[in-house]
Design an enzyme around this catalytic site. Structure first.
Site: not given
Length: 758
Positions: A325, A392, A415, A519
Site C-alpha cells: 500500500c 493503510h 486508493d 461521530e
C-alpha cells in the site's frame, strides 16, 4: 488535418532515445537540421515557416514548471499548465507582417482523433490582433511583437483543456489569396499541458501558496508507517520532475481507457490513476504482493523512491514487481503531482477492511472463546473475513466536485491498493472528505468503503447455535478503528525517522472526535442507508462484563532487547471468577495478517471478589529475531474467557522493533558542478555478522537511484561508507538512504542537501 496518435510516438521515441537524452548531445544535431531548412527556404518567394522556438525554459518558469528535467534535457519538450499564457517565436523566410501580408494558422491536437467540438483540437488564426479576447475556457492567440522575419506569439490555453501531450502544427500562406500556396509544418515538439492549481478557474485550484509548494512541487516527503500509537515517518523520493516520470504518466493514461476528451476532468483522471497504479485489471504500474515471497522481483520494503519504478515501467512497458500500500500510494503521489494535481500521502492507523460493506468489522469466536481464524468454516459466506490493518496508506487529491452537491469539494480520497472492486475494476475514489465525515454513503465514489476504513465499529460474535445465523453478538467497540490519520504537513521534511515535527494529524478531517454525538450520528447515518449495517446495529450485545482487563502498552523495543507481555485482571463482582488465558506473540505483516508465531502461553487465573492479579510472558531476542518480516511489527494477543459468565475479552499490543537510523554527514559545502563528499554510517546493533550488504541511495535532482554493494559488517561493529555527490544544478533536495543485508534490513536515513551556485 490528418489524425495522429502522439502517445505511441511519444513512448517509442522516449524509450529509444532515453540514454541519448541523458547525455544531452542532441542540440548540435537539431541545430544542423534547422540550418538546412533555413537555406532551403531562403530562396523562396512564397511565405514559409523556417522554424518555431517554443521557448521551453521561459514558458516553464512562468508556468511553475521549470524543475521538470524534460525542459532542461530535451529541446523538443515544452511543459505548461492549462489556463496560462505561453509564448512562441515563429520565424518566416521573409519579413513578417501578419496583419497585412501573411496568414498564419496554428493547430493544437490531442489524442488519436482530434476534434474541435470535443475540445481535443484548436484552430487558431493569427490575425495580427494584440489582445486576448476570449474567456478563460477557450483557446486564443495574439501577436506580442513583430521583428524582421520573426513574430512573437502568445497563446492562451483553456482552463479545462485535456491533460497530456499535445502536438503542434503551423500553416502560413499569403493573406487574402485563397488560391495561394500554403506551407504546413508539423513539429516534433511535445507540448505537455498539465493541471493548474495556481489558476482559480481550474478544477484543481488550491488557494494557499504554501500548500501548492508542498502538495504539487515538493519532490521528497514521508510515508508514515508503524502501529498506533507508535508511528514513524519513512522518507520517500517522489521525484515527479525526473525526465522519465511524465512520459510514464502518459503511458498510464493511455492504457487507462479514459477518452482523450475526458482527460481534463480531475475526477475521472484521478479515478483512472487509482486503477492504473495497480496491475490487477490491466498492465498497470505495480504488481501487489503480500506473502513475503519476492525472489522474482524486489521486496516492497526495499523501494525508497518512485523514479526507478517509473523508469522501469517505461522501459519494459510491464508491471513492476512488487508493491504494497505505501508503495502504491507513494507512486500515485508522484504521478498526481507530476500532472499538476495537488496530492498528499495519507496513513490510517488501525485501518478497517470491511469485506461485506456492512460498516461494522466482525470478529468471530467459538464456544470456548477462541478466535476463529480466516480459513475457518465459520468465516463469512464468501470465505473472506473482515480485518484491521496496522496501517493503510492512500492518497488525498484536491479538486472541485461539480458532480456532487455544493460543499463536497476539497480533499478527496483515492486508493490504488487493490482491495475491493468498484464499477468492476480495482479502483477507489475520489471520495469526498466531507461525504465521509457526514456518513453520506449515497455520494460517489466509494464513500462506504472509506468510511468503514476510518470509522467502523468492531463487533465481536460468539458461536451460538440457538440464535438465528449461528452467532450471538457479545460486544461492540466504537473506537478501535481509525485511531490516528497522518500526513506530512506542509513545510520542511524532518530528517530523523522518528521525528514528529513534520507530521500532521488530520483525523478530524475524516470524522468527528470519537465518542461525540456528531461521530455517532455520522456512522448511524451511513448505517441507515445500508441494509446489512441496519441489521447489525439493531442487534443487542449479550455479554455480562464484570472483569476488567488490560494489557500493558509498550513503546518500541530496540532490536536485541527482550520484552514482556503483561495482562492485568480485576474482579469487580462479589463472586469468584475463573479465567482461561491464552497469550500469543507473533510477527505480523502490516495488514494484520500473522507471519510467524514467536511464543505462546496458556494459563488460568483464579480471582476472588474484588481481587486483582497479573499474568506475564517473557519474550527474548532469540525468540523473535529470525521471525521478523517487513516493518518489524510484533503483535501480542491475549484472549480471556470467563468460565462463570459469557464474558470474552481479547486485547492486543502492537509494537515495532526499533532499528538504528543511518547517520549521513555532508563533509563540505555543496556547490554546483563540484564533488561533494559525504559519509554514511551506523552501528550494527546485533551480535551477528552482516553479509550481502547493499546501500540504496536517491536524491532527486542531484543523483539518480543507485545501489552500492558494501563489505561485510562485524557483529556489533560500525559501518562507514564514503562517496561523492556531483550536483549539476542549484537545488534544495533530500538524500534518502536505505541499508539492507541478509541479517538486518530496512535501516534508513535522510539528509537535506542544499546546492549553492558556483
Amino acid at each position: 488535418m490528418p489524425t495522429v496518435n502522439p502517445y505511441n510516438e511519444l513512448i517509442n521515441r522516449f524509450t529509444n532515445d532515453l540514454e541519448v537524452c541523458r547525455r544531452e548531445d542532441r542540440d548540435l544535431e537539431i541545430e544542423n537540421e534547422l540550418n538546412e531548412i533555413t537555406r532551403a527556404f531562403s530562396a523562396s518567394k512564397e511565405p514559409k515557416i523556417v522554424c518555431v522556438d517554443f521557448q521551453p525554459r521561459l514558458n516553464a518558469a512562468y508556468h511553475h514548471c521549470d524543475r521538470y528535467e524534460l525542459v532542461d534535457r530535451r529541446t523538443d519538450c515544452v511543459v505548461l499548465r492549462r489556463g496560462g499564457m505561453f509564448s512562441m517565436v515563429v520565424e518566416l523566410n521573409q519579413q513578417v507582417n501578419l496583419s497585412a501580408e501573411q496568414q498564419l494558422k496554428l493547430y493544437f491536437s490531442f489524442g488519436p482523433r482530434p476534434n474541435v467540438k470535443k475540445g481535443t483540437q484548436a484552430h487558431l488564426l493569427v490575425s495580427g490582433k494584440t489582445t486576448i479576447e476570449k474567456t478563460h475556457d477557450d483557446w486564443d492567440v495574439k501577436v506580442a511583437k513583430e521583428n524582421g522575419k520573426q513574430a512573437t506569439i502568445e497563446v492562451q490555453i483553456p482552463t479545462d483543456a485535456p491533460v497530456g501531450v499535445w502536438s503542434v502544427a503551423a500553416e502560413v500562406s499569403r493573406r487574402n489569396q485563397p488560391e495561394a500556396e500554403r506551407h504546413l509544418r508539423r513539429f516534433d515538439t511535445h507540448v505537455y499541458i498539465l493541471f493548474n492549481p495556481w489558476n482559480e478557474n481550474d478544477g484543481t485550484y488550491l488557494p494557499e501558496e504554501l500548500m501548492r509548494q508542498e502538495y504539487v512541487l515538493e519532490d521528497v516527503g514521508k510515508v508514515f508507517v508503524g502501529s498506533y500509537p507508535h508511528t514513524r515517518g519513512r522518507h520517500w523520493a517522489f521525484g515527479q520532475f525526473d525526465d522519465a516520470v511524465l512520459p510514464a504518466c502518459m503511458l498510464l493514461l493511455e492504457r487507462s481507457g479514459v477518452k482523450a476528451e475526458a482527460r481534463g476532468d480531475p475526477v475521472r483522471v484521478s479515478r483512472a490513476l487509482s486503477k492504473m497504479v495497480n496491475s490487477n485489471d490491466d498492465s498497470g504500474l505495480l504488481v501487489g504482493k503480500w506473502d513475503g515471497e519476492y525472489e522474482d522481483g524486489r521486496a516492497p520494503a526495499k523501494w525508497i523512491g518512485s523514479i526507478e519504478i517509473m523508469e522501469t515501467y517505461l522501459r519494459t512497458r510491464q508491471s513492476v514487481k512488487y508493491g504494497q500500500c505505501w508503495v502504491f500510494a507513494a507512486c500515485l503521489n508522484t504521478i498526481c503531482r507530476a500532472l499538476g494535481m495537488p496530492c498528499r500521502v495519507v496513513t490510517n492507523f488501525a485501518s478497517a477492511h470491511d469485506t461485506n460493506i456492512s460498516l461494522p468489522i466482525d470478529e468471530y469466536f467459538d464456544e470456548d472463546g477462541d478466535k476463529i481464524e480466516e480459513n475457518d468454516r465459520y468465516a463469512d459466506p464468501a470465505g473472506i473475513r473482515d480485518s484491521i490493518w496496522n496501517f493503510h496508506v492512500w492518497n488525498d487529491v484536491w479538486m472541485s466536485r461539480p458532480d456532487l452537491p455544493d460543499g463536497f469539494g476539497g480533499w478527496q480520497v483515492i486508493d490504488a491498493t487493490p482491495q475491493e472492486t468498484s464499477d468492476g475494476s480495482y479502483q477507489c475514489g475520489p471520495a469526498s472528505h466531507e461525504a465521509i465525515k457526514q456518513g453520506r454513503v449515497d455520494l460517489k465514489y466509494d464513500v462506504p468503503f472509506v468510511l468503514a476504513e476510518v470509522n467502523a465499529d468492531v463487533v465481536r460474535w460468539r458461536k451460538d447455535d440457538s440464535v438465528e445465523g449461528g452467532f450471538a453478538k457479545m460486544t461492540t467497540q466504537t473506537s478501535s478503528v481509525g485511531r490516528l490519520i497522518l500526513t506530512k504537513k506542509a513545510g520542511p521534511v524532518a530528517t530523523g525517522g522518528f521525528f514528529k515535527s513534520d507530521r500532521e494529524d488530520i483525523t478530524w478531517e475524516y470524522k468527528p472526535p470519537e465518542g461525540t454525538r456528531a461521530e455517532r450520528v455520522s456512522i448511524l447515518t451511513a448505517a441507515r442507508r445500508t441494509r446489512t449495517a441496519r441489521q447489525v446495529f439493531d442487534m443487542p450485545s449479550e455479554a455480562k462484563e464484570d472483569i476488567v482487563f488490560s494489557i500493558e502498552d509498550r513503546d518500541q523495543v530496540p532490536i536485541g532487547d527482550n520484552f514482556t507481555v503483561m495482562l492485568t485482571t480485576k474482579n469487580t463482582s462479589t463472586e469468584v471468577r475463573t479465567i482461561n488465558v491464552v497469550m500469543t506473540c507473533a510477527s505480523m505483516y502490516y495488514t494484520g495478517a500473522k507471519a510467524h508465531t514467536i511464543k505462546r502461553h496458556d494459563g488460568e487465573i483464579h480471582l476472588e471478589p474484588n481481587q486483582t492479579k497479573t499474568m506475564s510472558m517473557e519474550v527474548y531476542y532469540s525468540d523473535y529475531y529470525s521471525k521478523l518480516v517487513d516493518h518489524d511489527l510484533i503483535k501480542s494477543i491475549v484472549i480471556c474467557n470467563v468460565n462463570e459468565t459469557t464474558q470474552c475479552w481479547a486485547g492486543e499490543d502492537n509494537l515495532e522493533v526499533h532499528k538504528p537510523d543511518i547517520q549521513i554527514d555532508i563533509l563540505s559545502a555543496a556547490v554546483v558542478k563540484k564533488p561533494v563528499p559525504i559519509k554514511i554510517s551506523f552501528d550494527n546493533p546485533i551480535p551477528l555478522m552482516l553479509t550481502n550488504c547493499v546501500l540504496i541511495l536517491d536524491a532527486p535532482g542531484v543523483m539518480r537511484p543507485k545501489r552500492v554493494p558494501i563489505k561485510n559488517i562485524a557483529p556489533k561493529g560500525k559501518m562507514t561508507f564514503e562517496m561523492n555527490l556531483n550536483p549539476g544544478r542549484v537545488i534544495n533536495t533530500t538524500l534518502v538512504v536505505q541499508f539492507n543485508s541478509k541479517q538486518l534490513h530496512n535501516l534508513t536515513g535522510a539528509k537535506k542537501v542544499v546546492v549553492s551556485p558556483a
